[in-house]
Every structure is written in structure tokens, then in C-alpha cells.
Design an enzyme around this catalytic site. Sequence first.
Site, PDB file in Angstrom:
ATOM      1  N   CYS A 173      33.985   1.685 -26.793  1.00 32.78           N
ATOM      2  CA  CYS A 173      33.260   1.634 -25.522  1.00 32.78           C
ATOM      3  C   CYS A 173      34.079   2.217 -24.379  1.00 32.78           C
ATOM      4  O   CYS A 173      33.735   2.046 -23.218  1.00 32.78           O
ATOM      5  CB  CYS A 173      32.861   0.200 -25.180  1.00 32.78           C
ATOM      6  SG  CYS A 173      34.256  -0.930 -24.984  1.00 32.78           S
TER       7      CYS A 173
ATOM      8  N   GLU B 229      42.107  -3.291 -27.711  1.00 40.08           N
ATOM      9  CA  GLU B 229      42.672  -2.467 -26.639  1.00 40.08           C
ATOM     10  C   GLU B 229      44.163  -2.696 -26.428  1.00 40.08           C
ATOM     11  O   GLU B 229      44.763  -2.124 -25.516  1.00 40.08           O
ATOM     12  CB  GLU B 229      41.915  -2.751 -25.336  1.00 40.08           C
ATOM     13  CG  GLU B 229      41.913  -4.211 -24.931  1.00 40.08           C
ATOM     14  CD  GLU B 229      40.954  -4.517 -23.782  1.00 40.08           C
ATOM     15  OE1 GLU B 229      40.548  -3.577 -23.089  1.00 40.08           O
ATOM     16  OE2 GLU B 229      40.627  -5.702 -23.605  1.00 40.08           O
TER      17      GLU B 229
ATOM     18  N   HIS C 290       0.815  -1.209   0.000  1.00 36.05           N
ATOM     19  CA  HIS C 290       0.000   0.000   0.000  1.00 36.05           C
ATOM     20  C   HIS C 290       0.852   1.264   0.000  1.00 36.05           C
ATOM     21  O   HIS C 290       0.625   2.205  -0.770  1.00 36.05           O
ATOM     22  CB  HIS C 290      -0.943  -0.012   1.214  1.00 36.05           C
ATOM     23  CG  HIS C 290      -1.741   1.237   1.349  1.00 36.05           C
ATOM     24  ND1 HIS C 290      -1.336   2.305   2.129  1.00 36.05           N
ATOM     25  CD2 HIS C 290      -2.898   1.613   0.773  1.00 36.05           C
ATOM     26  CE1 HIS C 290      -2.225   3.269   2.039  1.00 36.05           C
ATOM     27  NE2 HIS C 290      -3.184   2.878   1.221  1.00 36.05           N
TER      28      HIS C 290
ATOM     29  N   ARG D  62      29.537  -4.784 -18.487  1.00 35.58           N
ATOM     30  CA  ARG D  62      30.657  -5.469 -17.838  1.00 35.58           C
ATOM     31  C   ARG D  62      30.154  -6.535 -16.862  1.00 35.58           C
ATOM     32  O   ARG D  62      29.368  -6.234 -15.966  1.00 35.58           O
ATOM     33  CB  ARG D  62      31.501  -4.462 -17.061  1.00 35.58           C
ATOM     34  CG  ARG D  62      32.137  -3.362 -17.876  1.00 35.58           C
ATOM     35  CD  ARG D  62      32.939  -2.444 -16.965  1.00 35.58           C
ATOM     36  NE  ARG D  62      33.620  -1.381 -17.686  1.00 35.58           N
ATOM     37  CZ  ARG D  62      33.110  -0.174 -17.885  1.00 35.58           C
ATOM     38  NH1 ARG D  62      31.899   0.106 -17.411  1.00 35.58           N
ATOM     39  NH2 ARG D  62      33.794   0.751 -18.542  1.00 35.58           N
TER      40      ARG D  62
ATOM     41  N   ARG E  93      30.738  -7.825 -22.209  1.00 39.00           N
ATOM     42  CA  ARG E  93      32.156  -8.164 -22.077  1.00 39.00           C
ATOM     43  C   ARG E  93      32.325  -9.235 -21.019  1.00 39.00           C
ATOM     44  O   ARG E  93      31.907  -9.070 -19.875  1.00 39.00           O
ATOM     45  CB  ARG E  93      32.977  -6.926 -21.718  1.00 39.00           C
ATOM     46  CG  ARG E  93      34.480  -7.154 -21.832  1.00 39.00           C
ATOM     47  CD  ARG E  93      35.254  -5.914 -21.473  1.00 39.00           C
ATOM     48  NE  ARG E  93      35.225  -5.669 -20.029  1.00 39.00           N
ATOM     49  CZ  ARG E  93      35.784  -4.603 -19.453  1.00 39.00           C
ATOM     50  NH1 ARG E  93      36.347  -3.679 -20.193  1.00 39.00           N
ATOM     51  NH2 ARG E  93      35.735  -4.464 -18.137  1.00 39.00           N
TER      52      ARG E  93
ATOM     53  N   GLY F  95      38.713  -0.282 -26.786  1.00 39.78           N
ATOM     54  CA  GLY F  95      38.779   0.085 -25.376  1.00 39.78           C
ATOM     55  C   GLY F  95      39.833   1.169 -25.212  1.00 39.78           C
ATOM     56  O   GLY F  95      41.033   0.878 -25.126  1.00 39.78           O
ATOM     57  N   SER F  96      39.380   2.408 -25.207  1.00 45.04           N
ATOM     58  CA  SER F  96      40.344   3.518 -25.268  1.00 45.04           C
ATOM     59  C   SER F  96      41.211   3.610 -24.019  1.00 45.04           C
ATOM     60  O   SER F  96      42.354   4.088 -24.093  1.00 45.04           O
ATOM     61  CB  SER F  96      39.615   4.843 -25.509  1.00 45.04           C
ATOM     62  OG  SER F  96      38.686   5.111 -24.471  1.00 45.04           O
ATOM     63  N   ASN F  97      40.723   3.131 -22.889  1.00 39.75           N
ATOM     64  CA  ASN F  97      41.531   3.220 -21.663  1.00 39.75           C
ATOM     65  C   ASN F  97      42.797   2.368 -21.769  1.00 39.75           C
ATOM     66  O   ASN F  97      43.914   2.849 -21.562  1.00 39.75           O
ATOM     67  CB  ASN F  97      40.706   2.791 -20.453  1.00 39.75           C
ATOM     68  CG  ASN F  97      39.591   3.772 -20.138  1.00 39.75           C
ATOM     69  OD1 ASN F  97      39.614   4.900 -20.611  1.00 39.75           O
ATOM     70  ND2 ASN F  97      38.631   3.347 -19.344  1.00 39.75           N
ATOM     71  N   ASP F  98      42.607   1.071 -22.054  1.00 42.11           N
ATOM     72  CA  ASP F  98      43.774   0.190 -22.140  1.00 42.11           C
ATOM     73  C   ASP F  98      44.601   0.487 -23.384  1.00 42.11           C
ATOM     74  O   ASP F  98      45.831   0.357 -23.356  1.00 42.11           O
ATOM     75  CB  ASP F  98      43.327  -1.279 -22.129  1.00 42.11           C
ATOM     76  CG  ASP F  98      43.249  -1.835 -20.710  1.00 42.11           C
ATOM     77  OD1 ASP F  98      43.948  -1.303 -19.831  1.00 42.11           O
ATOM     78  OD2 ASP F  98      42.482  -2.783 -20.482  1.00 42.11           O
TER      79      ASP F  98
END
Length: 836
Positions: A791, A720, A458, A548, A618, A741-744
Site C-alpha cells: 500500500c 514496514e 432547486h 488511513r 489502518r 508499507g514501502s515508504n517506511d
Amino acid sequence: MISQAPQAQTVENKETSFVLWFEEVGIADIPYVGGKNASLGEMIQNLATKGVSVPTGFATTAYAYRYFVKKAGLEVKLREIFADLDVENVQSLRKCGKQARALVLNTPFPKELDLAISTAYHQLCERYGADDQFCDRFDEEYREACKDYSYDTDVAVRSSATAEDLPDASFAGQQETYLNVHGVKSVLDSCHRCFASIFTDRAISYRTIKGFDHFEVALSVGVQKMVRSDLASSGVMFSIDTETGFKNAALITSAYGLGENVVQGAVNPDEFFVFKPTLKAGFKPILEKRLGSKEIKMIYDPGGGKLTQNVPVPDSERGKFSINDDEILTLARWACIIEDHYSEVRGQYTPMDIEWAKDGETGELFIVQARPETVQSQKSGSVLRNYKLKGISNVLITGRAVGSAIGQGNARVILDVHNLDEFRDGEVLVTNKTDPDWEPIMKKASAIVTNQGGRTCHAAIIAREMGIPAIVGCGNATGAIHTGRAITISCSEGEEGRVYDGLVPFEVQETVIDNLPETQTKILMNVGNPEEAFGLSSIPCDGVGLARLEFIIANNIKAHPLALMKFNELEDAAVKREIDALTALYPADRKSDFFVDKLARGVGTIAAAFYPNPVVVRMSDFKSNEYANLLGGRQFEPKEENPMIGWRGASRYYDPNYRDAYGLECVALKRVRDEMGLTNVIPMIPFCRTPDEGRKVIAEMEEHGLKRGENGLQVYVMCEIPSNVILADEYSLIFDGFSIGSNDLTQLTLGLDRDSALVAHVFDERNEGVKAMVRMAIQKAKANGRKIGICGQAPSDYPEFARFLVELGIDSISLNPDSVLTTKLDIAKLEKTLRR
């Protein structure tokens, strides 16, 4: 079970009948029998052939109510009572309500109404196999002669107002319901009490708020054969997600015993989500199963002194789900059938609020009520509101979040309905649970916090209808929070609602999403948390470019997969106990099923939220130190000096020391695609150093039933590592697509550890070396006819990097949710410029 239905009556007869059978009415007959009873008739007439079971019964009509009021001359007296009503004043509301109810209860039914109800109840008893001892003396002595006859079929006696269950006003719970009613005397008494309950305090208040005339609304009473759910379970389900308005999921709640405890929030029920589109296609897409505490259950009073009573549920039963998977799927199918029918009848999409019950004697499922959902269906989808905390504070208590808003104010702890007059406008109501008697003050609250209840209780329903945040099922909110304490109620952080100490600053962002331009470049979203997926799906995008598995493993599973697979070999006794408690529903030799179930449901929820658009998942990419931090992980993980470039990603998947654990991930994804029917899931392999590794991983996937090309299965690879770019031609022979994967890729191109603060100033995806790698990857993928997207974080952080990618012709850009709309608009302008 039920004898032949009575012949349908004409409209003329309906207008002057005291009683109508459910089989005689449909949704067009709300003016005669109210929304609840009209809906029961509608389902019995139209959905029985589609497998939906509804217990039969009869309804007293609006004409019967008005006949009673007119013959007894009650309207003049009632208008005198209401002349001085002030619904904003709790004392005035109580006084008027009490006087009005007493007036109705102290006025006997006309004998002709008594007779009509008694005759119908007798016929209902006959239809359910009662003996033949009904008194047929229908004269002035009828009541006395027949008061003790032996017909005693158990029925539910429910109120049904003629203004009830409209698309914009539910009136749910405003009038009374009586369960386990036996015998004509009790049925007549319960009907009389239902008539009086049209003047409950909450009904008077609600009609005033919604602008209904007290004397235009009439009261019908439904008398329905009881379902023996006191011996089994019951609950509420919605054909829409109650929090986000996501249309493709059915929410089912369930607890032991009669359904009143679930409706009123007296228990924390089990909760289940089912994905409707693939369910209709024959799959079994149970997206989520959450175990509720289910402390008590409502049963028939065995002593006969009361109609019902609550008793404790044994611990052994509380630790199990109250319905099984087949029953979950059956109820969800019925929700789809009911929603589709009402949408067709009304000529517009009509999500439904449905009560169900399981008969403990026969094992059958039944629908006992259905009404239009009145909150999410009324919202405009053109504006997205995002609430975000701008500060931090101590968390006082947590529970289930209702809605996604933030509210704050001084707490007011109220444990008894008789103390409602203590409440002040703008306070936060903190209580054990609410029922309709609390509604006069709920509309004044800035937020609501309760000890008990689930998302269909409720308090949750009324909070949504009134547009205020609520947190339910907190356990001990009334002990943790004291009256006068300034608190902030946050429902903006996923399904867990948090009560913060003090008035924490927050902001509300509004985004208009009408008439957004289409882009040639696919705009995808990064989504990690399944609990946020339904809400995020309302942001216009083309799917998910990165889901992820690590988030689901760390937050939902919490245990190392090998610790689950080798549970009996665990060396740390404390860890073993913790894992055993976490996986209590699973025997010692099947703990790995917990991993598969949780992972499949998490991935399935994200896939369902964005179906049929692609969802790129992933596979796990924890580093060894991160795996070690999972429960039981230290026993199975090596210690590495530099785990960032150590045993991670693809290198684990075929390694004898981990391959069985990777198999669990594959089994989970196969279940999502094959059993749930969510073939929009595309698995993606991270940190694949060489093409040979890629082939080994593909072989491992095939071992567990994930064969590339079968059932439309595509497999992507993360791009990556510089080798992924340099050898993209060979990788294109193994995989169906790439995701940068632009970070790695930045880390490994520039030769730095992105976790190191010492070199953090060098890390920049816009570096010309990194851009050269990205340019080469896109060109090679295109040359080989492979999809390629990105990504990583860069397009979310840097609009100029997003423009660089579009100019190169990248297929898709996957962004953080808060960047999707602005980047989409920016890219639309850029594409328009490039076409010139």
C-alpha cells in the site's frame, strides 16, 4: 383515519372523468392524471401493505383540463399569444406567459367541473372526519348556495402535468403548488390557478428546451390531505447519491416546517446518508449526519390572512437534528421500497426523488411525492471525467459542491427575479436562492452560486440536470462576490465547493472504462477522504488497500481523543471553548462519543463505497508531534527529538498513557462492522516493532469487542520495519495478512529520515536492498498461507516496481486513485506475458 376507498373505474370512465381518486390510478395512468398524481396512486395501491404511508386525495384529469380549454375556446387564443414567442428573450417570455395565464384565470370553470371538484373535496372531508353539513343542491344555484359550507379539511393542491416525472424530464416545480388550502371556494380557486400555471414562464421555457408541444401537454391537479409538518419537519430524499451517482446510498434532507423551503433552497437542511444493502439486511448503517442551519420554517399562517408564512427557528432547535435516527432509518427503508417497486414496474433500475413529511400532531411519517430521478440515472458510466485545477488563487467563499466539475466566467449578482433580463450567456449566476422562475437564465449560466440551499434544493437539481457546477449554501456569496468579477467555481475538491478569484486554469481528463481486462493480482485503491469515496468507487478496482484513520481524525474530528475523554480536565481555556463548540451536540461527560461517531461514519462511508470488496483500515499512525497539533493535543503529548521512529503505531495502543484513546478507535470499528453490517472492514496495525507488541494489541482489541475470527474479523499488520520481514513467520501466527508499507520500509532499510531534505536523494524504493526485503516478505507470507499486498507509494510512482511485485506473485497492489487504471492495464499485459 381514511374510509373505504372508492371502487376503481374502467379505462373508459377514466378517459371521460373529471376527477379520479388516487386509489383509482397507477403509474400507467400518467396520460390521465400526470406523473405526480399517478405516482401517488401507484404507491397507495401497491406500497401501503409494505408500510409506506401516503396521504390520500383526488386528481382532476387531463380530460377535465382539455374539456375546460375546448369549451371556453381557449386554444385559438393561446396559439395567437404564442405565435411571437421567443423563449431566449426574457421580455418576450414574460409577456406571453403573463397573457396566457391571465386568459386562463379570467375564464370561469364550467359548472360541471366545479361540481365534480367540490363533490370530491366534500368526500375527502368526510373521509377525514368532517361534520355533516354539505350542501346537496347540485343545480344552477350550487356555487352560491354551497360556497360557505363548513367543510374545511386542509389540503395541498398541486399541479401534475401529463409530461411530468418521466425518466428524462422531471418538470419538477414548473407549475404551482398551494399548501394549507381550506374550504371548497379556496380549493376551486387553487385548482384554477394550477390550470393557469401550465403557462408559467419557467414551464413554457422548459417545455421548449425539452421539445414538448405546449398544446399536447395537459394539466392535472392533485388535491391531497395535508400532513401537519408545519408542527414538525419535512424534506426530500433520493435513493441515489445526487453528486456521484453512487447507487447504494440514500440521501435524506430535513428541516423544520413544511417542505417547500427545502425544495426551493430557502434553508440549509440537515443531511443524512444511509447505506441501502445492509439496511435491507436489518442493520442500521447511517453513514453521515450533517447539521444544517435551518434558519426559518414554513408554518400555517395563524392569522389566516395567508396560507403559509415563514418564521425564525429558535437557536436551540437549529442546533439539533430535525429528525432522529429511527426516523432516518424508516425513511431510508421507504426509499428502498419505492425504488425497488418502480424499478420492477419499469423493468430497469429507477432511482427515485421523493418528498416526505412528518405529522407534528401524530408523529407519523408520510411520503407526499415520488418521481424518477432524472440526472444521474441518465448518465453513461463508460467514461470517467476528472476535473483538476492547474493553478491557485484566493478563495472568496465556500459552500456545498454540486457535481464534480469546474466552471468559470464573470459573476452576475441578481437578487430579484424581475432583473433576470440583466443576465448574459456564460456568466456565473450569484444569487440568494433560485426557484423555477429563474430557470430561463439558469440554462445560460456557466455556473451557479447561492447563499442558501442544500444538495436537494432547486438550484442544485437544475444545475445537475443542465450539467453545470453549482455551489449552494454559501451564506454570503452575494456580498463576497461582485458583478463583473472573474471567478472560478470548483466542485472538484470534495464536498466543499470553492469560489476562486480569477480564471484559474484547469484540465479535464476523460478515461474510457469499458472492457477493462481482469487481473490475477488484485488492484486496490488508497482512499483517505470519506467525502471522495462514493465518487472514487466508480473507478474499477478490487477494494481499498489503505484507508488511513489519520485523515478522518485530522479533518473531521480535529480534536485529540484524550482531550475529548478528559474534557473537564483541559487546562487551556481557549482550546476548551473551541472543542466545546466543535462538539456542541455532546455533553461535557460524553465528548468522546463525538470521536467514535465521526470515526465510525468516516470509515463506514469508505467501506460502503466499495462494499462488499475488502477495505483495509489502518489504525491511527500519527507521530507525537502530529498528535500534538490536534486540538488539546499539547497537554497529552511528549516532545520527542525524532518522532518518526518514536511513540507511534502499535506502541501507543497498549501503553497506559494512550490505551483508552485507542479503545475509541476499536469501538468505532466495531460499530461499523456490527451495527452498520460492513464486515468488509479489515483493521490493520501499523508500526508493530515486535511480535509481542502484536499480541498485546490483539488483546486490547479483544477488550473492546474486536475479536479476531469472530464475525469474520481478520486483522492485518503493516510490513514496514525490517523486523516484520525477518520475523514474518512469527507475525503470521498473530495476524491474517501483511501490507508492505514501502515508504517506511525504505526509510528503515536504508537508515534515513524520509522527512530530511539532506538525504532525500538517497530515498528510492527501487534500491536493491529494499527490493530484497520486499522479496523476502512476499516469500515468507506465501509460505505461511497469509495474504500479502502493498500500500506504499512506490507502485503508483514507478510502473517498473509494480511489475517487480507481480513477478513475485504479490496478492494485491493498492494504488493512488489516479494510477489505478493505467497500472491495471500494465499489469494485465504483464500477467499475459508471464502466462506464456
